[in-house]
Design a protein around this motif. Structure first.
Motif, short mmCIF file in Angstrom:
data_model
loop_
_atom_site.label_atom_id
_atom_site.label_comp_id
_atom_site.label_asym_id
_atom_site.label_seq_id
_atom_site.Cartn_x
_atom_site.Cartn_y
_atom_site.Cartn_z
N GLY A 102 0.84 -1.21 0.00
CA GLY A 102 0.00 0.00 0.00
C GLY A 102 0.87 1.25 0.00
O GLY A 102 1.94 1.26 0.63
N ILE A 103 0.40 2.27 -0.67
CA ILE A 103 1.12 3.54 -0.66
C ILE A 103 1.24 4.04 0.77
O ILE A 103 2.25 4.59 1.19
N ASN A 104 0.17 3.81 1.52
CA ASN A 104 0.16 4.30 2.90
C ASN A 104 1.38 3.80 3.67
O ASN A 104 2.04 4.57 4.37
N TYR A 127 -4.05 14.42 1.98
CA TYR A 127 -4.21 13.08 2.52
C TYR A 127 -3.43 13.04 3.85
O TYR A 127 -2.24 13.35 3.88
N THR A 169 0.71 15.21 -4.48
CA THR A 169 -0.23 14.24 -5.06
C THR A 169 -0.88 14.86 -6.27
O THR A 169 -1.24 16.04 -6.23
N ASN A 173 -5.85 14.79 -3.37
CA ASN A 173 -6.90 14.41 -2.43
C ASN A 173 -6.75 15.34 -1.23
O ASN A 173 -5.67 15.42 -0.68
N ASP A 201 2.79 11.15 -5.02
CA ASP A 201 1.76 10.14 -4.79
C ASP A 201 0.78 10.13 -5.98
O ASP A 201 0.03 11.08 -6.18
N ALA A 203 -1.77 7.94 -6.44
CA ALA A 203 -2.80 6.95 -6.09
C ALA A 203 -3.99 6.96 -7.06
O ALA A 203 -4.64 5.94 -7.29
N TYR A 204 -4.29 8.14 -7.64
CA TYR A 204 -5.51 8.25 -8.47
C TYR A 204 -5.17 8.51 -9.94
O TYR A 204 -5.99 9.03 -10.68
N SER A 231 -0.73 2.69 -6.77
CA SER A 231 -1.42 1.64 -6.03
C SER A 231 -2.48 0.97 -6.89
O SER A 231 -3.04 1.59 -7.79
N SER A 233 -5.06 -0.01 -5.33
CA SER A 233 -6.22 0.16 -4.44
C SER A 233 -7.43 0.75 -5.15
O SER A 233 -8.51 0.16 -5.18
N LYS A 234 -7.25 1.95 -5.72
CA LYS A 234 -8.40 2.66 -6.28
C LYS A 234 -8.55 2.35 -7.78
O LYS A 234 -9.63 2.47 -8.34
N ARG A 242 -4.50 -5.11 -0.73
CA ARG A 242 -3.24 -4.45 -0.43
C ARG A 242 -2.13 -4.78 -1.43
O ARG A 242 -1.46 -5.81 -1.32
N1 PLP Z 1 -2.60 8.24 -1.30
C1 PLP Z 1 -3.74 8.93 -1.35
C2 PLP Z 1 -3.72 10.33 -1.88
C3 PLP Z 1 -4.94 8.37 -0.91
O1 PLP Z 1 -6.07 9.09 -0.96
C4 PLP Z 1 -4.93 7.05 -0.41
C5 PLP Z 1 -6.16 6.41 0.09
O2 PLP Z 1 -7.21 6.95 0.21
C6 PLP Z 1 -3.72 6.37 -0.37
C7 PLP Z 1 -2.58 6.99 -0.83
C8 PLP Z 1 -3.63 4.98 0.20
O3 PLP Z 1 -3.33 4.07 -0.79
P1 PLP Z 1 -3.12 2.55 -0.44
O4 PLP Z 1 -4.46 1.90 -0.32
O5 PLP Z 1 -2.30 2.02 -1.57
O6 PLP Z 1 -2.37 2.48 0.86
#
Ligand code: PLP
Length: 392
Positions: A102-104, A127, A169, A173, A201, A203-204, A231, A233-234, A242
């Motif tokens: 996960g990026i998180n 974020y 990002t 977000n 980042d 992510a989107y 990621s 994820s989305k 994950r």
């Molecule tokens: N980065 C941003 C900007 C996000 O909004 C999110 C999740 O909402 C994440 C990272 C988390 O990504 P991951 O599910 O890969 O940990």
């Protein structure tokens, strides 16, 4: 008595999701009406069939294989790193791509590589993990804020002074706005001239349909100063599975004890010590995202979320609300009517429209006066939300 890590007590921002959950439960206990949830930005659609099958097949493979599947490589299986490279990063080598859960995770872990005295630029609102990572790594007093406001077009302006690390990002977000290339180029030039490193980042990224860059490496020279996080994820519904990846070009250099070293080597070392990799079936599922059927199914899902965003954004604008984002991302940044704080607007929408949003203040002080709408929704939900809002 043993003393705990004092940095935890410095995490003083308001954790809004438990408060939202409590307010939602209170409302649910007092109404039979369906509540429209445009709050937490989690996926709404089921796992795409090709990905589900790839994961199941991998589990069966593990149970019938003569060769035991033990620990995998901490940087990820080569089949997945090659697929990522061939699909999006042809100018890089597979050992510049690291698979993660996960990026998180990586956003928090990456600060292990930098000295305690590093200064860090963080967009606000943003974020929340960037702020949490910085505080937990003991750098709370070294934060430089980059406001993302109406005046800045809801994307960050350059830091006011030299910094070591810059979190970025795009699309952003919570504001939902993607960065045009000229704005991103200014950050790359800033980083090059000040010796800073950008933590980008993406992510989107799969939601970008305008001509804004999908990767920071579209900007010339970014490979010398930027890392990129992406990621599944989305983009592919992996929030519960994950799997993500981080690109660390070998050309990003830092000094450790006065010796030049590549960040790539340092991260490889860090991961081999602290991380044991992502489960094989999950990486096989991620690999299936690059197959013909898999990529078609996941892009159809992204398109559903984007259609909901377009419907909601256009509807709100037609009702003469002030909204931003929603074109290149699954988030709409909605301005509260005059004089309402983001919590007051949140409460109004929840009580009068039975619509859950996220108060902008939860993403940082410059988020007050806005709420964020997530359009991770089944088809038709945006219309339902709009019909409620039209009675406001
Ligand atoms: N980065 C941003 C900007 C996000 O909004 C999110 C999740 O909402 C994440 C990272 C988390 O990504 P991951 O599910 O890969 O940990």
């Amino acid at each position: 008595m043993i003393e705990g890590n004092p940095h935890f007590s410095l995490l003083d921002r308001e954790y809004i999701f438990p408060i939202i959950e409590k307010k939602l439960l209170e409302l649910q206990s007092s109404t039979d009406d369906e509540i429209v949830n445009a709050g937490i930005g989690d996926i709404a659609l089921p796992l795409a069939p090709t990905i589900a099958k790839a994961i199941c097949d991998a589990v069966i493979e593990m149970s019938i294989s003569k060769k035991p599947f033990g620990y995998g490589p901490s940087e990820g299986y080569l089949f997945l790193r090659e697929a990522i490279r061939n699909n999006s990063y042809k100018n890089f080598t597979t050992d510049e791509i690291f698979i993660s859960d996960g990026i998180n995770t990586d956003i928090l872990s990456i600060l292990d590589l930098f000295k305690d005295s590093c200064t860090i630029a963080i967009p606000t609102p943003a974020y929340p993990a960037y702020l949490d990572a910085t505080i937990l790594s003991g750098k709370k007093d070294q934060i430089i804020e980059m406001p993302c406001t109406f005046e800045t077009g809801f994307i960050p302006e350059l830091p006011e002074k030299r910094v070591d690390i810059i979190y970025l990002t795009s699309p952003h977000n919570p504001t939902g706005v993607a960065m045009p290339k000229d704005r991103l180029r200014r950050f790359v030039e800033f980083a090059k001239s000040h010796g800073s490193i950008i933590l980008y980042d993406g992510a989107y990224e799969s939601f970008i349909s305008s001509n804004c860059p999908k990767t920071i490496y579209e900007v010339e020279g970014a490979e010398e100063v930027a890392l990129e996080f992406r990621s599944f994820s989305k983009s592919a519904g992996f929030t519960g599975l994950r799997c993500s990846y981080t690109v660390i070009p070998k050309s990003v250099q830092i000094t450790v004890s006065n010796k030049f070293t590549s960040l790539n080597l340092l991260w490889k070392k860090r991961q081999s010590i602290k991380f044991n990799g992502v489960a094989y079936p999950i990486q096989k599922g991620a690999f299936a995202c690059f197959s013909q059927d898999g990529s078609k199914e996941i892009s159809e899902q992204v398109q559903i979320y984007k259609n909901e965003a377009r419907t909601l954004l256009n509807g709100l604008l037609k009702l003469e609300h002030t909204c931003f984002g929603g074109i290149d991302s699954p988030y709409i940044w909605w301005k509260a009517p005059e004089a309402l704080s983001s919590w007051e607007f949140f409460d109004l929408l929840l009580k009068r429209c039975h619509l859950v949003t996220v108060p902008g203040i939860g993403f940082g002080k410059h988020g007050d006066g806005y709420v964020r709408l997530s359009t991770f929704m089944h088809p038709g939900v945006a219309e339902k939300a709009l019909s409620r809002i039209s009675h406001l």
